[in-house]
Design a protein around this motif. Structure first.
Motif, PDB file in Angstrom:
ATOM      1  N   VAL A 319      29.748  47.733  39.822  1.00 53.80           N
ATOM      2  CA  VAL A 319      30.407  49.036  39.791  1.00 53.80           C
ATOM      3  C   VAL A 319      31.897  48.892  39.534  1.00 53.80           C
ATOM      4  N   ARG A 320      32.500  47.878  40.132  1.00 54.43           N
ATOM      5  CA  ARG A 320      33.932  47.657  39.988  1.00 54.43           C
ATOM      6  C   ARG A 320      34.249  47.213  38.572  1.00 54.43           C
ATOM      7  N   ARG A 321      35.250  47.823  37.990  1.00 50.77           N
ATOM      8  CA  ARG A 321      35.723  47.381  36.681  1.00 50.77           C
ATOM      9  C   ARG A 321      37.162  46.925  36.835  1.00 50.77           C
ATOM     10  N   GLN A 322      37.464  45.751  36.281  1.00 59.38           N
ATOM     11  CA  GLN A 322      38.819  45.229  36.434  1.00 59.38           C
ATOM     12  C   GLN A 322      39.090  44.152  35.383  1.00 59.38           C
ATOM     13  N   SER A 323      40.291  44.183  34.838  1.00 52.17           N
ATOM     14  CA  SER A 323      40.790  43.111  33.974  1.00 52.17           C
ATOM     15  C   SER A 323      39.987  42.920  32.690  1.00 52.17           C
ATOM     16  N   PRO A 324      40.483  43.445  31.575  1.00 53.79           N
ATOM     17  CA  PRO A 324      39.783  43.228  30.299  1.00 53.79           C
ATOM     18  C   PRO A 324      39.651  41.739  30.008  1.00 53.79           C
ATOM     19  N   THR A 339      33.665  33.507  36.480  1.00 52.36           N
ATOM     20  CA  THR A 339      34.022  33.035  37.826  1.00 52.36           C
ATOM     21  C   THR A 339      33.422  33.939  38.901  1.00 52.36           C
ATOM     22  N   GLN A 340      33.264  35.222  38.583  1.00 51.62           N
ATOM     23  CA  GLN A 340      32.659  36.143  39.548  1.00 51.62           C
ATOM     24  C   GLN A 340      31.175  35.803  39.711  1.00 51.62           C
ATOM     25  N   GLN A 341      30.517  35.529  38.601  1.00 51.28           N
ATOM     26  CA  GLN A 341      29.095  35.146  38.664  1.00 51.28           C
ATOM     27  C   GLN A 341      28.926  33.894  39.527  1.00 51.28           C
ATOM     28  N   LEU A 342      29.895  32.982  39.377  1.00 48.06           N
ATOM     29  CA  LEU A 342      29.791  31.731  40.123  1.00 48.06           C
ATOM     30  C   LEU A 342      29.971  31.960  41.631  1.00 48.06           C
ATOM     31  N   LYS A 343      30.644  33.031  41.996  1.00 46.18           N
ATOM     32  CA  LYS A 343      30.742  33.345  43.423  1.00 46.18           C
ATOM     33  C   LYS A 343      29.439  33.940  43.940  1.00 46.18           C
ATOM     34  N   LEU A 344      28.838  34.814  43.139  1.00 46.14           N
ATOM     35  CA  LEU A 344      27.738  35.626  43.659  1.00 46.14           C
ATOM     36  C   LEU A 344      26.364  34.999  43.503  1.00 46.14           C
TER      37      LEU A 344
ATOM     38  N   GLN B 151      51.583  50.355  45.305  1.00 42.94           N
ATOM     39  CA  GLN B 151      51.208  49.909  43.969  1.00 42.94           C
ATOM     40  C   GLN B 151      49.696  49.956  43.796  1.00 42.94           C
ATOM     41  N   THR B 152      48.982  49.173  44.618  1.00 46.44           N
ATOM     42  CA  THR B 152      47.528  49.086  44.497  1.00 46.44           C
ATOM     43  C   THR B 152      46.868  50.458  44.663  1.00 46.44           C
ATOM     44  N   GLU B 153      45.795  50.655  43.900  1.00 47.43           N
ATOM     45  CA  GLU B 153      45.020  51.895  44.020  1.00 47.43           C
ATOM     46  C   GLU B 153      43.588  51.570  44.429  1.00 47.43           C
ATOM     47  N   GLY B 157      43.783  46.806  41.591  1.00 46.38           N
ATOM     48  CA  GLY B 157      44.715  45.951  42.302  1.00 46.38           C
ATOM     49  C   GLY B 157      45.240  44.883  41.363  1.00 46.38           C
ATOM     50  N   THR B 158      44.327  44.055  40.869  1.00 43.05           N
ATOM     51  CA  THR B 158      44.717  42.948  40.007  1.00 43.05           C
ATOM     52  C   THR B 158      45.321  43.429  38.688  1.00 43.05           C
ATOM     53  N   PHE B 159      44.609  44.327  38.043  1.00 43.11           N
ATOM     54  CA  PHE B 159      45.003  44.695  36.681  1.00 43.11           C
ATOM     55  C   PHE B 159      45.936  45.897  36.724  1.00 43.11           C
ATOM     56  N   GLY B 435      48.194  38.591  44.577  1.00 40.34           N
ATOM     57  CA  GLY B 435      47.500  37.859  43.525  1.00 40.34           C
ATOM     58  C   GLY B 435      46.238  37.216  44.064  1.00 40.34           C
ATOM     59  N   GLU B 436      45.099  37.789  43.712  1.00 37.00           N
ATOM     60  CA  GLU B 436      43.810  37.301  44.190  1.00 37.00           C
ATOM     61  C   GLU B 436      43.638  35.847  43.718  1.00 37.00           C
ATOM     62  N   ASN B 437      43.106  34.989  44.592  1.00 36.75           N
ATOM     63  CA  ASN B 437      43.152  33.549  44.324  1.00 36.75           C
ATOM     64  C   ASN B 437      42.508  33.105  43.007  1.00 36.75           C
TER      65      ASN B 437
HETATM   66  C1  LIG Z   1      45.550  42.735  54.017  1.00 37.99           C
HETATM   67  C2  LIG Z   1      45.966  43.336  52.709  1.00 37.99           C
HETATM   68  C3  LIG Z   1      47.210  43.948  52.582  1.00 37.99           C
HETATM   69  C4  LIG Z   1      47.622  44.539  51.378  1.00 37.99           C
HETATM   70  N1  LIG Z   1      48.828  45.171  51.310  1.00 37.99           N
HETATM   71  C5  LIG Z   1      49.200  45.810  50.155  1.00 37.99           C
HETATM   72  C6  LIG Z   1      50.424  46.539  50.062  1.00 37.99           C
HETATM   73  O1  LIG Z   1      51.184  46.597  51.023  1.00 37.99           O
HETATM   74  N2  LIG Z   1      50.745  47.186  48.898  1.00 37.99           N
HETATM   75  C7  LIG Z   1      49.903  47.156  47.831  1.00 37.99           C
HETATM   76  O2  LIG Z   1      50.214  47.768  46.805  1.00 37.99           O
HETATM   77  N3  LIG Z   1      48.723  46.459  47.878  1.00 37.99           N
HETATM   78  C8  LIG Z   1      48.355  45.790  49.014  1.00 37.99           C
HETATM   79  N4  LIG Z   1      47.143  45.105  49.072  1.00 37.99           N
HETATM   80  C9  LIG Z   1      46.235  45.091  47.909  1.00 37.99           C
HETATM   81  C10 LIG Z   1      46.214  43.747  47.201  1.00 37.99           C
HETATM   82  O3  LIG Z   1      47.393  43.575  46.492  1.00 37.99           O
HETATM   83  C11 LIG Z   1      44.980  43.664  46.277  1.00 37.99           C
HETATM   84  O4  LIG Z   1      43.843  43.722  47.094  1.00 37.99           O
HETATM   85  C12 LIG Z   1      44.981  42.383  45.474  1.00 37.99           C
HETATM   86  O5  LIG Z   1      45.950  42.453  44.486  1.00 37.99           O
HETATM   87  C13 LIG Z   1      43.638  42.077  44.810  1.00 37.99           C
HETATM   88  O6  LIG Z   1      43.299  43.103  43.936  1.00 37.99           O
HETATM   89  P1  LIG Z   1      41.922  43.889  44.081  1.00 37.99           P
HETATM   90  O7  LIG Z   1      41.709  44.227  45.490  1.00 37.99           O
HETATM   91  O8  LIG Z   1      41.968  44.969  43.086  1.00 37.99           O
HETATM   92  O9  LIG Z   1      40.814  42.854  43.651  1.00 37.99           O
HETATM   93  P2  LIG Z   1      39.976  42.850  42.290  1.00 37.99           P
HETATM   94  O10 LIG Z   1      40.865  42.550  41.152  1.00 37.99           O
HETATM   95  O11 LIG Z   1      39.134  44.061  42.187  1.00 37.99           O
HETATM   96  O12 LIG Z   1      39.063  41.568  42.546  1.00 37.99           O
HETATM   97  C14 LIG Z   1      37.654  41.651  42.707  1.00 37.99           C
HETATM   98  C15 LIG Z   1      37.035  40.438  42.065  1.00 37.99           C
HETATM   99  O13 LIG Z   1      37.247  40.486  40.662  1.00 37.99           O
HETATM  100  C16 LIG Z   1      37.773  39.269  40.218  1.00 37.99           C
HETATM  101  N5  LIG Z   1      38.681  39.462  39.095  1.00 37.99           N
HETATM  102  C17 LIG Z   1      39.614  40.419  38.921  1.00 37.99           C
HETATM  103  N6  LIG Z   1      40.293  40.197  37.793  1.00 37.99           N
HETATM  104  C18 LIG Z   1      39.791  39.065  37.239  1.00 37.99           C
HETATM  105  C19 LIG Z   1      40.090  38.317  36.066  1.00 37.99           C
HETATM  106  N7  LIG Z   1      41.059  38.684  35.251  1.00 37.99           N
HETATM  107  N8  LIG Z   1      39.356  37.207  35.822  1.00 37.99           N
HETATM  108  C20 LIG Z   1      38.401  36.807  36.650  1.00 37.99           C
HETATM  109  N9  LIG Z   1      38.089  37.480  37.780  1.00 37.99           N
HETATM  110  C21 LIG Z   1      38.772  38.604  38.075  1.00 37.99           C
HETATM  111  C22 LIG Z   1      38.492  38.680  41.396  1.00 37.99           C
HETATM  112  O14 LIG Z   1      38.569  37.273  41.298  1.00 37.99           O
HETATM  113  C23 LIG Z   1      37.622  39.122  42.558  1.00 37.99           C
HETATM  114  O15 LIG Z   1      36.596  38.181  42.755  1.00 37.99           O
HETATM  115  C24 LIG Z   1      46.744  44.506  50.272  1.00 37.99           C
HETATM  116  C25 LIG Z   1      45.490  43.863  50.391  1.00 37.99           C
HETATM  117  C26 LIG Z   1      45.102  43.288  51.582  1.00 37.99           C
HETATM  118  C27 LIG Z   1      43.751  42.621  51.694  1.00 37.99           C
END
Ligand SMILES: Cc1cc2nc3c(=O)[nH]c(=O)nc-3n(C[C@H](O)[C@H](O)[C@H](O)COP(=O)(O)OP(=O)(O)OC[C@H]3O[C@@H](n4cnc5c(N)ncnc54)[C@H](O)[C@@H]3O)c2cc1C
Ligand SMILES: Cc1cc2nc3c(=O)[nH]c(=O)nc-3n(C[C@H](O)[C@H](O)[C@H](O)COP(=O)(O)OP(=O)(O)OC[C@H]3O[C@@H](n4cnc5c(N)ncnc54)[C@H](O)[C@@H]3O)c2cc1C
Lengths: 669, 669
Positions: A319-324, A339-344, B151-153, B157-159, B435-437
């Motif tokens: 359901v989640r869409r992220q990062s072209p 890399t996501q497939q490798l996690k799941l 910032q994050t919605e 988050g990442t993108f 920055g997600e690991n």
């Molecule tokens: C405790 C906590 C505090 C926080 N505080 C703040 C705050 O104060 N302000 C704020 O703005 N935000 C905040 N955040 C949000 C945080 O910055 C985001 O959660 C983080 O950037 C990761 O983004 P995401 O959640 O969208 O993950 P997603 O990008 O949705 O990640 C989900 C999965 O998709 C994978 N994925 C995503 N992109 C790619 C890619 N390009 N290639 C391969 N795999 C990919 C990831 O590896 C992951 O496995 C907080 C988060 C936490 C957990």
């Protein structure tokens, strides 16, 4: 919230799957009848509005959580009573309601009465004489008394012989006098002990005629049955908040000159006669049986944890869409990232393999129980060794897998409404209770080193370690052609060599003058490594055997998918221990690259059926209890909905603003 | 509880240590002056009774916890004000109080105002014009307004380019109209956003003259400064309970036609003129700087997490006695079990290496900042790549290390009074935020693959990747003699080969017709593996360089111990990636065994100083906040004491007995 349509991304996955998830669901449930039973139980328990929380438990204080857990535990108890009255309380029902997923749906932080059913009643059945069973069991079955099992102390868990609680027999009154002579002797941890149980089986060091006799179990009344006040000499309470299992009411217990009648010692295996004469047990191996039984059950629990976590994370990834991937294209479902497939997907595969292995071990255990009753104890050490390392490996892998799934959901996995924190709390606990994992691995290793010595002297070993005989003959492994069979065989060869190295380490240290025990301790790193590989070799073999067998019984469409699961499981398991493979088997850089490319190819082939696979685990939305993992995939709506329940959001301005924040902000003006 | 004498087992450890922990404490604090400052701050903050909780936070409901956190956050804010007034608010003070260990001692579940200091103020400083800084900063520094960074919605988050919140410039009123056009556009996660902040920097997609201009930051007033009621068009609240950081008041924010004046867009880098003309930023690389700064700080935080967890678990292992090694001997301190040492000592070593590496990177960052200000951006990509993978590796290793420490305490580690659950919650969050690991590793990998191509064409690479040039020349690694230098060199050789394999994978897939982006995605497993090894090679090199340097400056007694730490770190790191070593370097089974034996020998040599080492991390008992890890080692007394605070234990019989349990038990009678 009105019922929502299924998220179209998720629906598309379901439409394009190549097999029917229901076929696999029925297999997973244990056949068509069990599947029907399961659905009926879910209806009975999950559609009852009293069994539902309006407020998620994470918003409750510790005390509120306990009271809410007790309320629902009593409701479940009532329903169990009814089922019993109708003769419908099979072992599967108890499993589902107390340890299993149904219980977790109703009491996600655990049930403060479950130890009554899981440990108190079975201990009386297993260790009480016929007379004692008559006396106690009817009360216990009817829940006129609620019991727990009090073994662990503040100072001792693993090393039972170190327990300090003692029971001194007083022949003049025909009573035992039970004491916890120090703070570290306090009983600590038993579920329901805090404020729920009014009885306990207390394990204590037995003394009669002034002589030490070893451990024995005693039924002790803890609280008055009318007022629930602690009995004289009883110091009792709840041990406090924990990482997980927050509703279980784990308790502590101090005993000061608490007297119980002679007949309260459970005497099926050993006896104390009225004059204090002690009659020792005939055979102490039998208690191994129960421990093995519990550990086999735990292997299935770890499969269930992985099934839950992978269902949530895989649906989220659809359901989640992220990062072209290509900057010119729209954002893909995150499941498109390799890399996501490798996690799941490896977690999905592990859920399936742990489940089938758990079932297999369960059957082995049943055969064995039969043999034991006929007096044949031959396979007991072997099975004991196997159950120890499998308990350790499966619980550790499952806990790590749950965290991998959580982290794969990015920030949202960190919210309690994802349900990952609770699932992790439940799963990681298995690493510690019923035998701490390192201790488990060391027990297995001791067995392996022993049989290695026997194999060196030419003995033919029992089935689960017979691969050691072969490895000693073979010396080199030359069959690695990448076929699934050869991966299984290679695992065994590698395991045998890890055992060899551990054996040699101990021998070398003995030659240096250390005792066997000290040599074994110094070789701890080698020993746990050997036990780990032994368990993983068994899992590889079991995955191969069980999934091949299932595949032959199901539709070709499902069989195809299961073959991908099997290949993924084996290739991934091999790459996770590639250091050991390279150490003992001639493999080149190119061979390893080939395995890695193959891993990626397995991921790609599993991709179209990932959602159908987790769907077929057939986990009710209430069991998953996750905004990220619901069947309809309306992730953002469910997350948002969850914030509406948050008590903090019931008021636009929190009282803390007026009390603290405003005075602070205005202080300078 | 009256002050207790130090547990004799622990005292004995301190008496027999071979070095003075205070010497190392001073180094750890950053020198004698900083050590004194640290002690003074601890006195000022930790001896204030208002800063202490009678009831551990784990017993509070979510709402109570928030209110208590806000209370203490305001108290800390007051003290910071005083320090500022006295000119004593150095950057170290902010670090200690907001991110660091002192802050965690007071607000163990995080501070709902910290984002004001950490993100709101710095963003205005970094992205506001001089005029804007004048307007906003004095109010912000004085805490007349409290801000956060949104910032994050929910959906992104990442993108970042995918963010949906938009700001449309209306030239007729000289205002921006800000909207979250969908549920997934809601801001989600910002700390303090729920009920605390009344302002935020909101990141939105900018549109002027109907054209899209990219992301821009806007200062938005969220709540009325007098009443704290949400402003018109603002839908705001707390996102709910979480795995950790439970007091941070992470919030959500929906905006509906919220109008802010033109001047509320932070315009240092890009401008919108009154008529709507857009002036693009000169250089977008500068924002990399801030991200790197934060990631460098996070590496130090992960060291602190490991220091805390290893202190608790190592002290516990000195006090806890369990399981005789020789059945004829008494139970040893569990630290005597080699497997226990293997759990603990590598975490101690990692704490030290991550700390010195964090300090080293910090210095590199400062040099770099200077260069950037002079317009020299050459080393930016290199340092960016390095900070990404180190953030990922250190956070992942620290989180795993915390769990290893917790599990090493058996059942008692599972209790909240151990403090492990809170430390884990804090540590694992670092794997996701900033920055997600996985995304971090992929960013590093992309850089590595690019420079690999350059190296193939004969370019000399920049310092942190220059090992790739060497590896290409070398082809085979022949220097492995087991010396520490050779382990470091081998790490680099292995890393270079992982990069090579990743590069070749991408090339091969491109030849098969995939675009570079798709080829990179398909090679994800190879890419993250290469980035992992690159980071670990850097850590190995850094461990070697930094610890050698420290050793030359300290007493020989301390230097000896640090050399064991270094050797342990390197041997353990190598064995943890032994598959990669065996894949690219000719090593035999016997070589590996030798390394394993050496690991065990390092453990044995560290054993006598394990307690002195964790003592020298100099973590105040309030910082540790652990019944298992207190300096005095009276573990059982502290655990027992903690149960006395449990509200459930204030009454001998819980109300639930009368309400639920008694009716249930008596139903049949
Ligand atoms: C405790 C906590 C505090 C926080 N505080 C703040 C705050 O104060 N302000 C704020 O703005 N935000 C905040 N955040 C949000 C945080 O910055 C985001 O959660 C983080 O950037 C990761 O983004 P995401 O959640 O969208 O993950 P997603 O990008 O949705 O990640 C989900 C999965 O998709 C994978 N994925 C995503 N992109 C790619 C890619 N390009 N290639 C391969 N795999 C990919 C990831 O590896 C992951 O496995 C907080 C988060 C936490 C957990
Ligand atoms: C959630 C939960 C529920 C529980 N419920 C119950 C219950 O209902 N009833 C009950 O009686 N108990 C219960 N327990 C207690 C549980 O059985 C013990 O925690 C468990 O047996 C581990 O023992 P320990 O805590 O003494 O760990 P320890 O033995 O103290 O372990 C500490 C460390 O020492 C090491 N160690 C110990 N012995 C050896 C050895 N021989 N060789 C090498 N290393 C060694 C371990 O590996 C570990 O790293 C529960 C525990 C938990 C966490």
């Amino acid at each position: 919230m009105p019922a929502l349509e299924v998220n179209p991304d998720l629906q598309k996955e379901r439409n394009t799957a190549t097999f029917d998830p229901k076929e696999f669901s029925i297999f997973w449930a244990g056949g068509a009848d069990k599947y029907k039973e399961k659905k009926a139980l879910e209806k009975m328990f999950l559609e009852d509005p009293e069994m539902k929380d309006d407020l998620p438990t994470s918003y409750l204080s510790h005390k509120e959580l306990y009271e809410n857990s007790l309320r629902k535990a009593c409701l479940i108890g009532e329903k169990i009573r009814k089922l019993r009255a109708d003769g419908e309380d099979g072992v599967d029902t108890y499993n589902a309601l107390l340890g299993g997923s149904l219980g977790a749906a109703i009491l996600k932080e655990g049930n403060p009465i479950s130890l009554h059913y899981i440990m108190f009643v079975p201990t009386i059945m297993g260790q009480g004489t016929m007379e004692q069973q008559v006396e106690w069991l009817s009360k216990a079955w009817d829940c006129e008394i609620i019991g727990t099992y009090a073994q662990t102390e503040l100072g001792h868990g693993t090393f039972l012989r170190g327990l300090e609680t003692r029971a001194d027999y007083d022949a003049s009154t025909k009573e035992f006098v039970i004491n916890t002579p120090s703070l570290s002797a306090y009983k600590w941890w038993p579920g329901g002990l805090g404020h729920t149980a009014n009885h306990a089986v207390v394990v204590a060091q037995l003394y009669t005629k002034g002589e030490f006799r070893g451990l024995a179990p005693f039924i002790v009344q803890l609280r008055d049955t009318e007022t629930h006040m602690p009995m004289p000499g009883i110091d009792i309470g709840d041990i406090g908040t924990k990482l997980g299992m927050k509703g279980v009411n784990n308790g502590y217990l101090g005993l000061k000159n608490v007297r119980v009648p002679l007949n309260n010692m459970l005497m099926k295996n050993q006896q104390v006669l009225p004059d204090g004469t002690y009659v020792a047990p005939k055979n102490s191996v039998l208690t191994y049986g129960t421990m093995m039984f519990v550990r086999c059950a735990l292997i299935r629990d770890t499969a269930q944890s992985l099934a839950k976590a992978s269902t949530i994370a895989t649906r989220y990834a659809a359901v989640r869409r992220q990062s072209p991937i290509d900057p010119k294209e729209p954002e893909p479902q995150i499941m498109e990232h390799t890399t996501q497939q490798l996690k799941l997907f490896p977690q999905i595969a592990k859920a399936i393999v742990f489940k089938t292995t758990g079932d297999g071990i369960w059957n082995m255990y049943n055969v064995l129980s039969g043999e034991i009753e006929l007096g044949n104890l031959d396979r007991l050490p072997e099975m004991h060794a196997l159950s120890c390392c499998l308990k350790a490996i499966c619980s550790a892998d499952a806990a790590a897998g749950v965290e991998t799934c959580r982290l794969s959901c990015g920030g949202h996995g960190y919210m309690d409404c994802s349900n990952f924190p609770t699932i992790y709390g439940m799963t990681t606990a298995v690493c510690t209770y019923e035998g701490e994992n390192t201790v488990m691995l060391l027990q297995t290793a001791r067995y392996l080193v022993k049989v290695y010595g026997q194999a060196l002297s030419g003995d033919q070993l029992v089935p689960t370690v017979a691969y050691i005989n072969e490895a000693i003959k073979q010396k080199e492994f030359v069959y690695f052609d990448g076929s699934l069979e050869s991966i299984v065989k290679a695992f065994q060869f590698v395991a045998a060599n890890k055992v060899r190295v551990a054996y040699e380490q101990i021998e070398q240290r003995r030659r240096q003058g250390h005792s066997t025990e000290v040599a074994a301790n110094l070789s701890g790193v080698f020993l746990t490594g050997a036990a780990d590989l032994h368990g993983r070799a068994f899992l590889a073999q079991s995955a191969y055997t069980e999934l091949m067998a299932v595949s032959r019984q199901v539709s070709p469409a499902l069989a195809d998918v299961l073959m991908v699961v099997l290949e993924l499981y084996l290739v991934d398991a091999c790459l996770n221990r590639i250091g050991d493979f390279l150490r003992f088997i001639e493999l080149t850089d190119a061979d390893v690259t080939k395995l890695e490319v193959r891993l990626e190819s397995c991921l790609k082939r599993l991709r179209p059926n990932a959602i159908a696979l987790v769907d077929s685990f057939d986990l009710h939305d209430r069991v998953l209890d996750s905004a990220l993992g619901a069947y309809d995939g309306n992730v953002y709506e469910h997350i948002f909905e969850s914030t509406k329940k948050n008590p903090l959001n019931k008021e636009p301005v929190n009282a803390g603003f007026h009390k603290y924040l405003k005075p602070f902000m205005k202080a300078h003006l």
